[in-house]
Design a protein around this motif. Sequence first.
Motif, PDB file in Angstrom:
ATOM      1  N   GLN A   8       0.849  -1.207   0.000  1.00  0.00           N
ATOM      2  CA  GLN A   8       0.000   0.000   0.000  1.00  0.00           C
ATOM      3  C   GLN A   8       0.880   1.252   0.000  1.00  0.00           C
ATOM      4  O   GLN A   8       0.649   2.179  -0.758  1.00  0.00           O
ATOM      5  CB  GLN A   8      -0.860   0.039   1.277  1.00  0.00           C
ATOM      6  N   GLU A  44      -6.781   2.777  -2.431  1.00  0.00           N
ATOM      7  CA  GLU A  44      -7.364   1.439  -2.428  1.00  0.00           C
ATOM      8  C   GLU A  44      -6.648   0.546  -1.408  1.00  0.00           C
ATOM      9  O   GLU A  44      -5.431   0.554  -1.304  1.00  0.00           O
ATOM     10  CB  GLU A  44      -7.230   0.829  -3.831  1.00  0.00           C
ATOM     11  N   ASN A 198     -10.860  -5.431   6.006  1.00  0.00           N
ATOM     12  CA  ASN A 198      -9.749  -4.817   5.295  1.00  0.00           C
ATOM     13  C   ASN A 198      -8.659  -5.835   4.959  1.00  0.00           C
ATOM     14  O   ASN A 198      -8.190  -5.911   3.827  1.00  0.00           O
ATOM     15  CB  ASN A 198      -9.174  -3.666   6.134  1.00  0.00           C
ATOM     16  N   THR A 204     -11.572  -1.225   1.199  1.00  0.00           N
ATOM     17  CA  THR A 204     -11.112   0.123   1.528  1.00  0.00           C
ATOM     18  C   THR A 204     -12.141   0.745   2.460  1.00  0.00           C
ATOM     19  O   THR A 204     -13.342   0.687   2.203  1.00  0.00           O
ATOM     20  CB  THR A 204     -10.981   0.960   0.239  1.00  0.00           C
TER      21      THR A 204
END
Length: 255
Positions: A8, A44, A198, A204
């Motif tokens: 991420q 996202e 998650n 998200t």
Amino acid sequence: MTAATSIQQAAIDAGRQPLLSVRGVKTYYGNIIALKGVDMDVHEGEIVTLIGANGAGKSTLMMTIFGNPRAREGKITYAGQDITKMATHEIARMSIAQSPEGRRIFPRMTVFENLQMGASLHNMAHFDQDLERVCTLFPRLKERLQQRGGTLSGGEQQMLAIARALMSRPKLLLLDEPSLGLAPLIVKQIFEIIKELNQKDGMTVFLVEQNAYHALKLAHRGYVMVTGNITMSGTGKELLENPQVRAAYLEGGHH
């Protein structure tokens, strides 16, 4: 840092387009300005939280994203599409679901009927599969499918509000004050479920929350709002350790 978190972070660092982007948003109630030019991103696969004192404008931002009230200035984009002027029902069709403050379930309908209402925004093709999924996440609801929503406890109603939002298979889940008025044990359960959604499903989540400690522990990133302005942002860990945040929101010293 887990592998997922580093992926991420790499995506964010690479400047990839956020899933949700809020730029220069101003929202008014009559002549009173509630949001004073808010900038915020949700990428996202992230959990992003917005914390702040009661009346700071947190719920207004959540509702503005969903088109009611509308932003008078600025721009909101979702998955690269400008949704600033879209009607609420059109936004709901874009794989965004909201569990609003105060739960707002249908009290006279059964738990099952409430879940049907969540699914009916989309086709019902996956209904049984989705019902099974939310009943696994919330075993309490499985036992109460034929019970009226209004007869559930506060914690069960909150679970139902989240489950109803999940029935539309959202890519982005907006949660407004999910811990409000709930016993600590139930709060812990709700936050564990958000974490599971998650981590396991890659959902998200944008979380508006007064319980700053739980929210920042859970979130990848957070923003602090004071009277309609974003005053600070950082990773959940950075904000948890920030002396100003600690003094204002974490040590019983709410304004």
